[in-house]
Motif scaffolding. Structure first.
Motif, PDB file in Angstrom:
ATOM      1  N   LYS A  79       1.282  -0.901   0.103  1.00  0.00           N
ATOM      2  CA  LYS A  79       0.254  -0.117  -0.429  1.00  0.00           C
ATOM      3  C   LYS A  79       0.823   1.224  -0.007  1.00  0.00           C
ATOM      4  O   LYS A  79       0.751   2.044  -0.693  1.00  0.00           O
TER       5      LYS A  79
ATOM      6  N   LEU B 127       3.502  14.358 -13.996  1.00  0.00           N
ATOM      7  CA  LEU B 127       2.864  14.458 -15.262  1.00  0.00           C
ATOM      8  C   LEU B 127       1.579  15.310 -15.186  1.00  0.00           C
ATOM      9  O   LEU B 127       1.399  16.194 -15.875  1.00  0.00           O
TER      10      LEU B 127
ATOM     11  N   MET C  99       2.877   1.633  -3.357  1.00  0.00           N
ATOM     12  CA  MET C  99       1.954   1.742  -4.052  1.00  0.00           C
ATOM     13  C   MET C  99       1.595   3.618  -4.272  1.00  0.00           C
ATOM     14  O   MET C  99       1.339   4.379  -4.900  1.00  0.00           O
ATOM     15  N   GLY C 100       1.056   4.817  -2.823  1.00  0.00           N
ATOM     16  CA  GLY C 100       1.526   5.720  -2.359  1.00  0.00           C
ATOM     17  C   GLY C 100       1.798   6.574  -3.326  1.00  0.00           C
ATOM     18  O   GLY C 100       2.111   7.258  -3.448  1.00  0.00           O
ATOM     19  N   ASN C 101       3.790   5.488  -2.894  1.00  0.00           N
ATOM     20  CA  ASN C 101       4.748   6.673  -3.561  1.00  0.00           C
ATOM     21  C   ASN C 101       4.663   6.695  -4.672  1.00  0.00           C
ATOM     22  O   ASN C 101       4.954   7.727  -5.184  1.00  0.00           O
ATOM     23  N   VAL C 102       4.336   5.390  -5.202  1.00  0.00           N
ATOM     24  CA  VAL C 102       4.566   5.594  -7.076  1.00  0.00           C
ATOM     25  C   VAL C 102       3.581   6.321  -7.835  1.00  0.00           C
ATOM     26  O   VAL C 102       3.999   6.958  -8.439  1.00  0.00           O
ATOM     27  N   SER C 103       2.915   6.458  -6.694  1.00  0.00           N
ATOM     28  CA  SER C 103       1.262   7.449  -7.394  1.00  0.00           C
ATOM     29  C   SER C 103       1.993   8.570  -7.236  1.00  0.00           C
ATOM     30  O   SER C 103       2.028   9.232  -8.278  1.00  0.00           O
ATOM     31  N   HIS C 104       2.425   9.354  -5.949  1.00  0.00           N
ATOM     32  CA  HIS C 104       2.800  10.821  -5.941  1.00  0.00           C
ATOM     33  C   HIS C 104       4.625  11.085  -6.558  1.00  0.00           C
ATOM     34  O   HIS C 104       4.389  12.153  -7.120  1.00  0.00           O
ATOM     35  N   GLU C 105       5.305  10.031  -7.338  1.00  0.00           N
ATOM     36  CA  GLU C 105       6.335  10.030  -7.390  1.00  0.00           C
ATOM     37  C   GLU C 105       6.213  10.348  -9.187  1.00  0.00           C
ATOM     38  O   GLU C 105       6.400  11.635  -9.686  1.00  0.00           O
ATOM     39  N   LEU C 106       4.991   9.991  -9.792  1.00  0.00           N
ATOM     40  CA  LEU C 106       4.389   9.725 -10.579  1.00  0.00           C
ATOM     41  C   LEU C 106       3.866  11.100 -11.025  1.00  0.00           C
ATOM     42  O   LEU C 106       3.719  11.474 -12.017  1.00  0.00           O
ATOM     43  N   LYS C 107       2.352  11.514 -10.233  1.00  0.00           N
ATOM     44  CA  LYS C 107       1.886  12.696 -11.021  1.00  0.00           C
ATOM     45  C   LYS C 107       2.232  13.644 -10.479  1.00  0.00           C
ATOM     46  O   LYS C 107       2.083  14.719 -11.307  1.00  0.00           O
ATOM     47  N   THR C 108       3.566  13.871 -10.480  1.00  0.00           N
ATOM     48  CA  THR C 108       4.499  15.180  -9.536  1.00  0.00           C
ATOM     49  C   THR C 108       4.465  15.713 -10.720  1.00  0.00           C
ATOM     50  O   THR C 108       4.425  16.753 -11.896  1.00  0.00           O
TER      51      THR C 108
END
Length: 359
Positions: A122, A136, A125-134
Motif C-alpha cells: 500500500k 505528470l 503504491m502510494g509512493n509510486v503514484s506520488h512520484e509519477l503524478k508530480t
C-alpha cells in the motif's frame, strides 16, 4: 442421536467385547478342567486378566488415536502424514501436539509476513503514484497553458516547452530506474564481470560529480593517496552506478562546506570494503532499516527539492546483491553517515604502472 452414540461409544463397546470374550473363555477353561480355585489359581487368573486387558486396551487405544490423528494429517494439507508412524503415537498425543503447534506457529508467521507485505504494498503504491503524478501534472499544466493560447508568445512557448521537457525526462528517469530494479530482481539484467582498478573508477565518479558537489561547496576526497591500483572483479558499469548513487546521496544530504570521503580497505583475503563517509545531517536510527526501500524518503515533508527518482539506494542494494555482496549503513543523526559495501578482489595481477597520486 444414534449416529452420535455409535461414534462416541463404538471404541469402548468393541474393547469391552474383546475383554468379555477373553474372560468368558478363560472361566470356561477353568470350569471345564474343574480346577479347585486355590490361591495360586486365583493369582494366575488375575495376572492373565491383567496382562490381556493391558495388551488389548493399549493396542486398541493406540490404533484408535493413530487413525484419528492420521485423518487430521490428511485433512490439514500442511501436515505431512508420511512423517507419522504408529510408533510415535501415545495416549497423550504428543506427536500431534508438536505438529499442530509447529503448524500454528508457521501460520502465525505467514500471517504476520503477509500483513507486513500488504502494508509495504500500500505504501509503495502510494509512493509510486506520488512520484509519477508530480511530473505528470507539471507537464500537463504547461501543455494546457500553451494550448489555451500561450503558444503565440515565442518566449513563453520556449520556456514552457523546456519545463515540460524536464518533467518528461523525470518520468523517463523514474520508469528506467523501476525497470532496472525489476530486471535485477528477476535476474533478467545480466552482469558482465571484469577486472578493473576501483581507485580509477572512484576518481572517474569524482570527476563526473565535481560540479554538482561544488554547488554546495562539498569536497570529494580519498582518505589517503592510493598509489598502487586496487584490482576488483565485478560489473564495472554497475559498480560505477553504485558509486555515483552513493556519492550523489551524500551530496544531497551533506552540509554546505562539508566533505564526502571514500576509503578502500582490505576486509578478508579475497574481499575489499569501500566506505563512503560524509559529515552531513545523518540519519535517525528508526529510518536506517527502511533506507533501501523503493521511494522511501527520510524527509516526511514530501519535499522533492533535491530531485532524483527516490530509487537510488534501492538500485544500489539490488546491484550489490546481484554481485553476491552486501551494503552496510552506519549513521549518527546530526553528525554524518557512512555507507560501505564489499567487492571481490581480482586474481589478475595489475599492470606494472601505478596510478598518479590523487589530490
Amino acid at each position: 442421536m444414534s449416529e452420535k452414540l455409535r461414534r462416541s461409544y463404538r471404541f469402548a463397546l468393541r474393547t469391552s467385547l474383546y475383554i468379555s470374550i477373553f474372560l468368558g473363555g478363560l472361566v470356561s477353561v477353568f470350569m471345564y478342567l474343574d480346577l479347585d480355585f486355590s490361591a495360586t489359581w486365583l493369582i494366575l487368573f488375575v495376572l492373565l486378566c491383567y496382562f490381556f486387558c493391558f495388551i488389548i486396551i493399549q493396542y486398541r487405544v493406540e490404533r484408535f488415536i493413530y487413525r484419528r490423528i492420521k485423518k487430521v494429517y490428511d485433512n490439514v494439507s500442511l501436515l505431512d502424514s508420511k512423517t507419522l508412524s504408529p510408533n510415535q503415537i501415545t495416549t497423550d498425543m504428543s506427536s500431534l501436539t508438536r505438529e499442530v503447534k509447529k503448524f500454528a506457529e508457521d501460520k502465525m508467521l505467514e500471517i504476520e509476513t503477509l500483513k507486513v507485505r500488504e502494508a509495504y504494498r500500500k505504501e509503495f503504491m502510494g509512493n509510486v503514484s506520488h512520484e509519477l503524478k508530480t511530473p505528470l501534472f507539471t507537464v500537463q499544466g504547461y501543455i494546457l497553458t500553451l494550448l489555451d493560447g500561450a503558444y503565440k508568445d515565442k518566449a513563453v512557448r520556449k520556456k514552457y516547452l523546456n519545463r515540460a521537457s524536464k518533467g518528461v525526462e523525470r518520468l523517463i528517469y523514474i520508469v528506467k530506474d523501476l525497470d532496472m530494479i525489476t530486471k535485477l530482481e528477476t535476474g533478467d539484467l545480466h552482469l558482465r564481470h571484469e577486472s578493473f582498478d576501483i581507485v580509477k573508477l572512484i576518481q572517474a565518479s569524482f570527476d563526473l560529480l565535481e560540479m554538482k558537489a561544488a554547488k554546495k561547496n562539498i569536497t570529494l576526497i580519498f582518505d589517503m593517496n592510493y598509489v598502487e591500483p586496487v584490482m576488483v572483479r565485478a560489473d564495472k558499469e554497475r559498480i560505477q552506478q553504485v558509486l555515483t548513487n552513493l556519492i550523489v546521496n551524500s551530496i544531497k544530504y551533506g552540509k554546505k562546506g562539508g566533505t564526502t570521503e571514500i576509503s578502500i580497505e582490505n576486509l578478508i583475503k579475497n574481499k575489499v570494503i569501500i566506505r563512503v563517509t560524509d559529515n552531513g545531517e545523518g540519519i535517525k536510527q528508526e529510518n536506517i532499516t527502511r533506507l533501501f526501500e523503493r521511494f522511501y524518503r527520510v524527509d516526511k515533508s514530501g519535499s522533492r527539492k533535491e530531485g532524483g527518482s527516490g530509487l537510488g539506494l534501492s538500485i544500489v542494494k539490488h546491484i550489490l546483491e546481484a554481485h553476491g555482496e552486501k551494503i552496510y549503513v552506519e549513521s549518527v543523526f546530526g553528525v554524518g553517515s557512512e555507507f560501505s559495501f564489499t567487492l571481490e578482489k581480482s586474481k589478475e595481477i595489475p599492470e606494472a604502472s601505478v596510478n598518479p597520486e590523487i589530490p
